[in-house]
Design an enzyme around this catalytic site. Structure first.
Site: not given
Ligand code: ATP
Ligand code: LTN
Length: 354
Positions: A213, A130, A216
């Site tokens: 993956k 980051k 957001k």
């Molecule tokens: P980032 O912008 O950091 O990627 P994010 O919303 O994609 O954020 P996090 O806030 O890091 O995800 O994760 C919150 C939860 O959701 C964690 O338990 C993570 O393992 C799960 N998670 C996030 N993205 C995925 C995905 N694509 N598939 C499965 N689980 C996910």
């Protein structure tokens, strides 16, 4: 078994009689959870509350470690709570609270910071990634100390296991190291927590870039399914998902990442094995699969979306639920912090027990 993680079977068999405790949180950093958050995390939390003494919280203090808008943070915190509840978190079974409502998190975080080496903190990969992205001038010290606040979040509740995604494993490792260090220096205090690995943990990929993956922070929203999106938006995104060369519906993560992602989504939301689905779609085109995925996802998410907005119509009631959650959380966290304060040598204020 590996020493830093635990499987569900091990966790359940490790206790006689007492329900094992789990704790987890997701940052309130978007207006809606996406399908990855829902299928990869929330669905598992909902299952876990049946077997475990579960603590789920919204880490709003972590959300200000990067520049943020205050009105958005407040709104997103409520929305996150509403989505947890609409998605199935039952406040009678789980303790659901907001991190900043429990001041013990910040208090224990200070002690964790004093126990952490500067070099040790500098090696945290999330911080390195980051800060490289944001540039060192716009990175606050809060981003550096984020893992120590997370260690405090965990250790205050002495959970047996912490269900997190891969990207958070290093932080759980740090919490383990700090728990051991504290126990060694000041006497047995903390249970050393383990990361929880699920056999069936769904990993959902971006619809436009199915080798990354779903996240957001993706560069375009087109590959995302937000659980609060209108059904027609969700259906459109699924129907425009990138598919692969060939026409046959088959599962192969390397050669057919797009189709495999759709199969995995359908498998998870319909509780049907990928194998069965592949048979079902034999001789059919990708288009058929997309229609089936869109229908199944919309059917699954629509009640959650409606319930979330209903809950958001009464913010005062949500706040009351959160106040109860914070009270339950503090009943666990306050004695742990008092014990820590005593052990590190802080004097009790006159007339008060620590
Ligand atoms: P980032 O912008 O950091 O990627 P994010 O919303 O994609 O954020 P996090 O806030 O890091 O995800 O994760 C919150 C939860 O959701 C964690 O338990 C993570 O393992 C799960 N998670 C996030 N993205 C995925 C995905 N694509 N598939 C499965 N689980 C996910
Ligand atoms: N860093 C985590 C959220 C988080 C957390 C925690 C998860 C903060 N404190 C304690 C588990 C336990 C994330 O971004 N997913």
């Amino acid at each position: 078994m590996n020493h830093t993680t635990i499987t569900e079977d091990e966790l359940l068999s490790a206790h006689d009689g007492r329900a094992p405790r789990v704790l987890s949180g997701m940052q309130p950093s978007a207006d809606s959870l996406h399908l990855g958050n829902y299928l990869g995390a929330l669905v598992n939390w909902v299952k876990a509350q049946e077997d475990y003494d579960s603590f789920y919280f919204i880490p709003d203090m972590h959300a200000i470690t990067v520049p943020h808008d205050p009105a958005d943070l407040a709104e997103r915190t409520r929305r996150t709570v509403a989505q947890y509840i609409a998605g199935g978190i039952d406040i009678e079974k789980s303790t659901l609270f907001v991190q900043s409502h429990v001041p013990e998190h910040a208090q224990l975080a200070w002690i964790m910071m004093c126990l952490t080496g500067f070099g040790e903190a500098s090696r945290m990969t999330q911080f390195k990634d980051k800060s490289a992205k944001l540039g060192s001038d716009s990175v606050g010290v809060g981003l550096f100390t984020y893992p120590m606040l997370m260690a405090a979040d965990i250790l205050l509740y002495n959970p047996d296991a912490v269900p997190v995604g891969d990207d958070q494993k290093q932080h759980v490792e740090l919490a383990r190291d700090l728990a051991q260090r504290f126990n060694h220096r000041f006497g047995e205090t903390f249970i050393v927590p383990k990361g929880l690995i699920r056999k069936d943990g769904a990993r959902i990929y971006d619809l436009q870039d199915p080798t990354s993956k779903m996240s957001k922070s993706a560069s375009s929203p087109n590959g995302l399914i937000n659980i609060l999106d209108e059904p027609k938006v969700i259906a459109k995104r699924i129907k425009s998902a990138v598919t692969d060369a060939g026409t046959e519906v088959s599962y192969d993560r390397q050669e057919k990442p797009g189709v495999s992602n759709l199969l995995e989504i359908l498998s998870t939301v319909s509780d049907t094995s990928v194998e069965t689905l592949v048979k079902e779609f034999e001789g059919k085109m990708y288009g058929h699969l997309k229609v089936a995925v869109a229908d199944a996802v919309v059917e699954r998410l629509e009640p959650i979306r409606k319930r979330t907005f209903e809950l958001l119509e009464d913010p005062a009631e949500l706040d009351r639920l959160l106040a109860r959650g914070a009270e339950k959380a503090r009943a666990v966290a306050a004695p742990v912090l008092a014990d820590v304060y005593k052990k590190v040598g802080f004097l009790a204020p006159a007339g008060q027990a620590l």
